[in-house]
Design a protein around this motif. Sequence first.
Motif, PDB file in Angstrom:
ATOM      1  N   SER A 227     -42.456 -65.164   2.901  1.00 19.54           N
ATOM      2  CA  SER A 227     -43.745 -65.729   3.277  1.00 19.54           C
ATOM      3  C   SER A 227     -44.846 -65.243   2.342  1.00 19.54           C
ATOM      4  O   SER A 227     -45.728 -66.006   1.935  1.00 19.54           O
ATOM      5  CB  SER A 227     -44.069 -65.344   4.723  1.00 19.54           C
ATOM      6  OG  SER A 227     -45.324 -65.856   5.096  1.00 19.54           O
ATOM      7  N   TYR A 228     -44.780 -63.975   1.961  1.00 20.19           N
ATOM      8  CA  TYR A 228     -45.774 -63.418   1.042  1.00 20.19           C
ATOM      9  C   TYR A 228     -45.699 -64.113  -0.320  1.00 20.19           C
ATOM     10  O   TYR A 228     -46.726 -64.485  -0.898  1.00 20.19           O
ATOM     11  CB  TYR A 228     -45.544 -61.913   0.904  1.00 20.19           C
ATOM     12  CG  TYR A 228     -46.435 -61.240  -0.095  1.00 20.19           C
ATOM     13  CD1 TYR A 228     -47.730 -60.864   0.249  1.00 20.19           C
ATOM     14  CD2 TYR A 228     -45.985 -60.977  -1.388  1.00 20.19           C
ATOM     15  CE1 TYR A 228     -48.558 -60.237  -0.673  1.00 20.19           C
ATOM     16  CE2 TYR A 228     -46.802 -60.357  -2.305  1.00 20.19           C
ATOM     17  CZ  TYR A 228     -48.083 -60.000  -1.954  1.00 20.19           C
ATOM     18  OH  TYR A 228     -48.902 -59.388  -2.863  1.00 20.19           O
ATOM     19  N   CYS A 229     -44.489 -64.265  -0.834  1.00 17.40           N
ATOM     20  CA  CYS A 229     -44.327 -64.911  -2.145  1.00 17.40           C
ATOM     21  C   CYS A 229     -44.807 -66.353  -2.109  1.00 17.40           C
ATOM     22  O   CYS A 229     -45.435 -66.838  -3.053  1.00 17.40           O
ATOM     23  CB  CYS A 229     -42.863 -64.834  -2.564  1.00 17.40           C
ATOM     24  SG  CYS A 229     -42.515 -65.527  -4.190  1.00 17.40           S
ATOM     25  N   SER A 230     -44.521 -67.052  -1.008  1.00 17.99           N
ATOM     26  CA  SER A 230     -44.937 -68.449  -0.890  1.00 17.99           C
ATOM     27  C   SER A 230     -46.449 -68.577  -0.893  1.00 17.99           C
ATOM     28  O   SER A 230     -47.014 -69.439  -1.568  1.00 17.99           O
ATOM     29  CB  SER A 230     -44.345 -69.052   0.385  1.00 17.99           C
ATOM     30  OG  SER A 230     -44.820 -70.354   0.573  1.00 17.99           O
ATOM     31  N   ARG A 231     -47.132 -67.714  -0.165  1.00 18.70           N
ATOM     32  CA  ARG A 231     -48.594 -67.788  -0.116  1.00 18.70           C
ATOM     33  C   ARG A 231     -49.215 -67.450  -1.460  1.00 18.70           C
ATOM     34  O   ARG A 231     -50.192 -68.068  -1.882  1.00 18.70           O
ATOM     35  CB  ARG A 231     -49.119 -66.855   0.977  1.00 18.70           C
ATOM     36  CG  ARG A 231     -48.821 -67.315   2.383  1.00 18.70           C
ATOM     37  CD  ARG A 231     -49.703 -66.589   3.394  1.00 18.70           C
ATOM     38  NE  ARG A 231     -49.573 -65.137   3.291  1.00 18.70           N
ATOM     39  CZ  ARG A 231     -48.694 -64.394   3.962  1.00 18.70           C
ATOM     40  NH1 ARG A 231     -47.840 -64.990   4.774  1.00 18.70           N
ATOM     41  NH2 ARG A 231     -48.665 -63.083   3.817  1.00 18.70           N
ATOM     42  N   MET A 232     -48.660 -66.459  -2.129  1.00 23.89           N
ATOM     43  CA  MET A 232     -49.218 -66.069  -3.418  1.00 23.89           C
ATOM     44  C   MET A 232     -49.009 -67.160  -4.469  1.00 23.89           C
ATOM     45  O   MET A 232     -49.903 -67.437  -5.279  1.00 23.89           O
ATOM     46  CB  MET A 232     -48.590 -64.759  -3.879  1.00 23.89           C
ATOM     47  CG  MET A 232     -48.927 -63.574  -2.995  1.00 23.89           C
ATOM     48  SD  MET A 232     -50.702 -63.286  -2.821  1.00 23.89           S
ATOM     49  CE  MET A 232     -51.161 -62.869  -4.493  1.00 23.89           C
ATOM     50  N   LYS A 233     -47.860 -67.756  -4.475  1.00 20.08           N
ATOM     51  CA  LYS A 233     -47.616 -68.867  -5.399  1.00 20.08           C
ATOM     52  C   LYS A 233     -48.570 -70.019  -5.133  1.00 20.08           C
ATOM     53  O   LYS A 233     -49.129 -70.621  -6.063  1.00 20.08           O
ATOM     54  CB  LYS A 233     -46.168 -69.343  -5.277  1.00 20.08           C
ATOM     55  CG  LYS A 233     -45.144 -68.514  -6.022  1.00 20.08           C
ATOM     56  CD  LYS A 233     -43.765 -69.159  -5.920  1.00 20.08           C
ATOM     57  CE  LYS A 233     -42.750 -68.388  -6.733  1.00 20.08           C
ATOM     58  NZ  LYS A 233     -41.396 -69.022  -6.664  1.00 20.08           N
ATOM     59  N   ARG A 234     -48.746 -70.343  -3.874  1.00 21.24           N
ATOM     60  CA  ARG A 234     -49.629 -71.460  -3.526  1.00 21.24           C
ATOM     61  C   ARG A 234     -51.060 -71.182  -3.952  1.00 21.24           C
ATOM     62  O   ARG A 234     -51.765 -72.062  -4.461  1.00 21.24           O
ATOM     63  CB  ARG A 234     -49.549 -71.727  -2.027  1.00 21.24           C
ATOM     64  CG  ARG A 234     -50.265 -72.993  -1.587  1.00 21.24           C
ATOM     65  CD  ARG A 234     -50.169 -73.126  -0.086  1.00 21.24           C
ATOM     66  NE  ARG A 234     -48.796 -73.363   0.310  1.00 21.24           N
ATOM     67  CZ  ARG A 234     -48.300 -74.565   0.592  1.00 21.24           C
ATOM     68  NH1 ARG A 234     -49.081 -75.629   0.490  1.00 21.24           N
ATOM     69  NH2 ARG A 234     -47.053 -74.706   0.962  1.00 21.24           N
ATOM     70  N   GLY A 235     -51.504 -69.938  -3.754  1.00 24.98           N
ATOM     71  CA  GLY A 235     -52.863 -69.594  -4.174  1.00 24.98           C
ATOM     72  C   GLY A 235     -53.030 -69.708  -5.682  1.00 24.98           C
ATOM     73  O   GLY A 235     -54.070 -70.183  -6.174  1.00 24.98           O
TER      74      GLY A 235
END
Length: 391
Positions: A227-235
């Motif tokens: 979940s952390y990686c997904s949010r950071m990529k999206r940002g």
Amino acid sequence: SSGINAEYGATRRTRDLQAILYPPVREVPAPAGGNVVSLGHPQGGVFSIVRYLVKLLYSSWEWLAPPVVEQPRSIEKVERAEETPAVTVTTDEKKESEQICKPQKPIKFDQEKIKWHPPSKSILKPMVRAIEEFTMIRDGDRVLVCLSGGKDSLSMLHALRQYQFIARRKGIKFDLGAVTVDPMTPTYNPAPLIPYMASLGIEYLYEKQGILSKAEETADQIRSICSYCSRMKRGRIYAAARRQRYNVVAMGQHLDDLSESFLMSVFHNGLLRTMKAHYTVAEQDLRVIRPLIYVRERDLRSFAESRGLPVIAENCPACFEEPKERHRVKQLLAHQELLFPRLSGSLLRAMKPLYSKDRVGLESRPVTTPCTQNGVTAAAESDDDMFPQGC
């Protein structure tokens, strides 16, 4: 010669009949002291009846005659045919005739020159249906494709390129670009996409960020690395889109991804929730679209393999070493689809009220607080933060 033989046979038959019907008059010597008696053509009685019948048969002689057999050609004609001079063929004409008669080899296309590949109908038709149903792409849009190097995102890039020509006939013109976020892990290297995208001739943004190294530093504060990686990529993607003035971000999740996210949300959180087809972010300056929501994963895999797309296998050490929950749900759906072949269509109709939402914050749980790392704000409005693609 056959006509001469037939005419000769008819003349001979006529002579024979005349000899029968009209025999020559012969004289019989009379007795002493008497006159000469001549016997010739009888004029009455039985002889007249017989003569009439013979004439009747003669009139229909063609019906009684045997069929005429075709005679072989005369020796003279055969000799003349053999004496006919042969046609002389020049060297150039001989080469041309050999090229025409020789079976042509199949045309081989240079795959290095063919960069763009039109997708199959099983991909293009449902994609166009989704784009038009949710008005994903409008005139003047700048669409940024999120490219991870997987089969789904690469297939979507080629499909959207083909859709540019379809939309142009409808008066809709839009620009197309791509972006890749490199998490800088030793097992996942998307760098080979750089020369490939250069050969396609579209704008390509290659973003680098050490996401996993930051996650290891704050491991005690992170519940889910995926979940952390997904949010950071999206940002990072949103920041690149705003920097290059793109107003639409295209993601490559397909129908199988939506079904898996739906079941995972129901099983683990008790919420009816899945990824959205088209929505606007909280800042109201970007729109996120998923053109492949009606496309099956097997069709995308078949297209990528048949066209030889440069697929890069993701191998994140934090998420891919052990079986993931998404993989277990995928196996569950595959088994159930063997028993219920129409399962995908049933799930699609059941999820329509969920993926049709066009705004963020409409879920049955409050939106989480944005996470900031190195000046890059992760997207709080992510509709798949709980179970991103890598989980």
